[in-house]
Write an enzyme that holds these catalytic residues in place. Sequence first.
Site, mmCIF file in Angstrom:
data_model
loop_
_atom_site.group_PDB
_atom_site.id
_atom_site.type_symbol
_atom_site.label_atom_id
_atom_site.label_comp_id
_atom_site.label_asym_id
_atom_site.label_seq_id
_atom_site.Cartn_x
_atom_site.Cartn_y
_atom_site.Cartn_z
ATOM 1 N N GLY A 8 0.812 -1.015 0.010
ATOM 2 C CA GLY A 8 -0.061 0.005 -0.058
ATOM 3 C C GLY A 8 0.942 1.393 -0.201
ATOM 4 N N GLY B 235 2.112 4.424 2.402
ATOM 5 C CA GLY B 235 2.375 5.235 3.579
ATOM 6 C C GLY B 235 2.174 6.794 3.527
ATOM 7 N N GLY C 61 5.241 7.341 1.208
ATOM 8 C CA GLY C 61 5.606 6.784 -0.156
ATOM 9 C C GLY C 61 5.262 5.187 -0.068
ATOM 10 N N PRO C 62 5.426 4.360 -0.991
ATOM 11 C CA PRO C 62 4.826 3.069 -1.091
ATOM 12 C C PRO C 62 5.319 2.052 -0.080
ATOM 13 C CG PRO C 62 6.519 3.407 -2.852
ATOM 14 C CD PRO C 62 6.058 4.931 -2.159
ATOM 15 N N VAL C 63 4.738 1.280 0.218
ATOM 16 C CA VAL C 63 5.232 0.292 1.369
ATOM 17 C C VAL C 63 5.104 -1.200 0.724
ATOM 18 C CG1 VAL C 63 4.638 -1.041 3.608
ATOM 19 C CG2 VAL C 63 4.255 1.542 3.233
ATOM 20 N N ASP D 106 0.528 11.362 15.510
ATOM 21 C CA ASP D 106 -0.569 10.998 14.601
ATOM 22 C C ASP D 106 -1.178 9.818 14.893
ATOM 23 O OD1 ASP D 106 -2.189 11.335 12.224
ATOM 24 O OD2 ASP D 106 -0.656 10.513 11.068
#
Length: 325
Positions: A69, A71, A74-76, A160
């Site tokens: 997915g 984050g 950036g992408p994970v 967060d």
Amino acid sequence: MGGFAPEASLPPPPMASTSGDDDGSDETNGENGLLALVSLDKNGAYFSVISYTCVMAATNNFSLENKLGEGGFGPVYKAQLAGGQTIHLNIVKLVGCCIHGEERMLVYEYMPNKSLDCFLFDSERSKLLDWKKHFNIIEGIAQGLLYLHKYSRPRIIHRDLKAGNILLDKNMNPKISDFGIARIFKPNELEANTNVIVGTYGYMSSEYAMEGVFSIKSDVYSFGVLMLEIVSGRKNNSFYHVDYTLDLAEYVSWNLWQEGQGQELIDPSISNSCVKFKVLRWIHIGLLCIQNNTDDWPTMSNVLSMLRNDSIPLPLPKNQPFSFG
């Protein structure tokens, strides 16, 4: 198994030089700079510098099949790394990092059950969380925050905390993740101020959202909102009125709690199997965490004590929770 994410570390690693030919010297310089960060933690686990070649192989060249997915930074990707890792309870383990040119990559332990919001807010998956799992998740998150606030050196403010940043391992144990906007506090630092408000609306305390002031209490407020979401199975922004928006905090505090109808908030998936007075106590504790006056908020140490010991009397919430509604 290792989860891989190209995002900011906490604390951020030294920046690699971007000058010179593309002969691997950037990666070498970056790795050499990171050697100063390699040290033993209290469990004897090493924070490792991982080569870009290893990351490429572990993710099958960042294939789409391995992408989990997106984050915050950036992408994970899912990655297979050799060897096991010692994991701190309720905090996602940072296994290591990698620098390649301008890329900054972090390697985390892999969480097979993804994030808490995938279960809480899904009508079918939520049935997999019985009321005991609900309690274990609430208590685990509280333990993780207490570690960050009191026992971690240095002290860390997450900023967060939300369902999407709570990952679940194979046994459905919660682990706090995504420290991209977290802040490190000095030993004698109690609060800080910022002109750039980052985080997720609905989980922010009034002093942070309106004035940019944050402290460990900011995470306490976010925990209170998250706790109400876990009990209800509803998102904080899922309640509406024909003339204005009500968030979960307002709905619970004024439309249900003060009218003695708090049990109507309980998630239907656990309402028939839970011990009602215990779940109502969870709601009460959640409300104590989101009162509008920060001086009335409990610490995470207080929260854990109240969760674990039903004989501890709970004060009544004194004022209306802060709301963006």
